[in-house]
Enzyme design. Structure first.
Site, mmCIF file in Angstrom:
data_model
loop_
_atom_site.group_PDB
_atom_site.id
_atom_site.type_symbol
_atom_site.label_atom_id
_atom_site.label_comp_id
_atom_site.label_asym_id
_atom_site.label_seq_id
_atom_site.Cartn_x
_atom_site.Cartn_y
_atom_site.Cartn_z
ATOM 1 N N HIS A 1 9.227 -7.314 -4.796
ATOM 2 C CA HIS A 1 9.058 -6.513 -6.006
ATOM 3 C C HIS A 1 10.381 -6.031 -6.593
ATOM 4 C CE1 HIS A 1 4.737 -6.519 -5.759
ATOM 5 N NE2 HIS A 1 4.773 -6.085 -4.508
ATOM 6 N N ASP B 1 -1.553 -2.888 -1.537
ATOM 7 C CA ASP B 1 -2.338 -4.067 -1.899
ATOM 8 C C ASP B 1 -3.709 -4.056 -1.241
ATOM 9 O OD1 ASP B 1 -0.778 -6.110 -3.607
ATOM 10 O OD2 ASP B 1 0.701 -5.420 -2.169
ATOM 11 N N GLU C 1 -2.263 -7.672 4.051
ATOM 12 C CA GLU C 1 -2.480 -6.648 3.016
ATOM 13 C C GLU C 1 -3.644 -6.968 2.085
ATOM 14 O OE1 GLU C 1 1.216 -6.399 0.843
ATOM 15 O OE2 GLU C 1 1.667 -8.487 1.292
#
Length: 252
Positions: free
Chosen positions: A48, A177, A151
């Site tokens: 990210h 997530d 996740e």
């Protein structure tokens, strides 16, 4: 001369709890500052965060040996994993793992033949000191630490298969997530999500793997530490700066 020792991996094997911080700005000076603050490890976030290969390498240099840098790749791409290892990452965190077969292929990506499929080019790379560590090829595997992120609901359903894969050192449960996949986007503290997380962490540790997680909630973090989780992230550079600036402004 062998590959340099991975202290993070050694402490995982010893069952120590190590406290860490996410580093997402993509800036070497920020990573260097964070490395001076006493955390056991830092995640350089290539999933990210705005991090390319040279950005990660610059941060690895900035962090040095002041703490242990973990590199999170953007996905399980073998070529990307190879390059992160060649620039000197010894601990790799791979997101979105959802099957034992996927986990097995990731293990192959971090090891040289015949145990794996990592391309052999380290003599030209930072990992071997640009060829000055003559035994790197035969000793690197012992010092590489592989962490996989579970996740999603699919990942939790495949957790036993993932845990059975040799060469996986630890499993990181991704609360954000997972919460979204369970219908609680933005609320990883929801009771249903926490029940799933705690169950997964317990299963991971029972299987003899290191368990990890990230949360900025101090109560939840202490609970994970009390469980014995071996690597617990307690915040991020972005969150810490934002919180400090808001607090400073509120003072006046």
């Amino acid at each position: 001369m062998p590959a340099r020792t991975n202290p993070f991996k050694a402490r995982l094997k010893a069952g120590d709890t190590q406290i860490g911080l996410w580093v997402s700005f993509g800036d070497p000076s920020v990573a260097e500052l964070c490395a001076h603050t006493g955390f056991d490890w830092l995640v350089i976030d290539g999933e990210h965060g705005p991090n390319g290969l040279r950005d990660v390498m610059a941060q690895l240099r900035a962090v040095g040996t002041k703490t242990h840098p973990i590199v999170r790749t953007k996905d399980d791409n073998r070529a990307d994993i190879k390059q992160m290892l060649d620039i000197g990452a010894q601990t790799i965190l791979v997101p979105m793992v959802e099957s034992g077969a996927q986990a097995a292929e990731i293990v192959r990506s971090v090891h040289y033949p015949t145990q794996g499929a990592r391309g052999v080019g380290a003599a030209l790379a930072r990992a071997s000191g640009y060829g000055t560590i003559p035994d790197y090829l035969t000793t690197a595997a012992d010092q590489i630490c592989l962490l996989l992120q579970v996740e999603t609901m699919a990942g939790l359903e495949a957790l036993d298969d993932i845990l059975s894969v040799n060469g996986v050192d630890g499993i990181f449960v991704g609360p954000a997530d997972l919460a979204a996949d369970m219908g609680h986007i933005g609320n990883p503290g929801a009771p249903e999500v926490q029940t799933a997380i705690n169950n997964a962490l317990t299963r991971i540790r029972a299987a003899g793997k290191a368990a990890g997680i990230l949360t900025s909630d101090q109560k939840l973090a202490q609970g994970y530490i009390d469980m014995g989780c071996e690597f617990v992230g307690v915040g991020s550079d972005v969150g810490a700066l934002l919180g400090a600036l808001r607090a400073l402004r509120a003072t006046y």
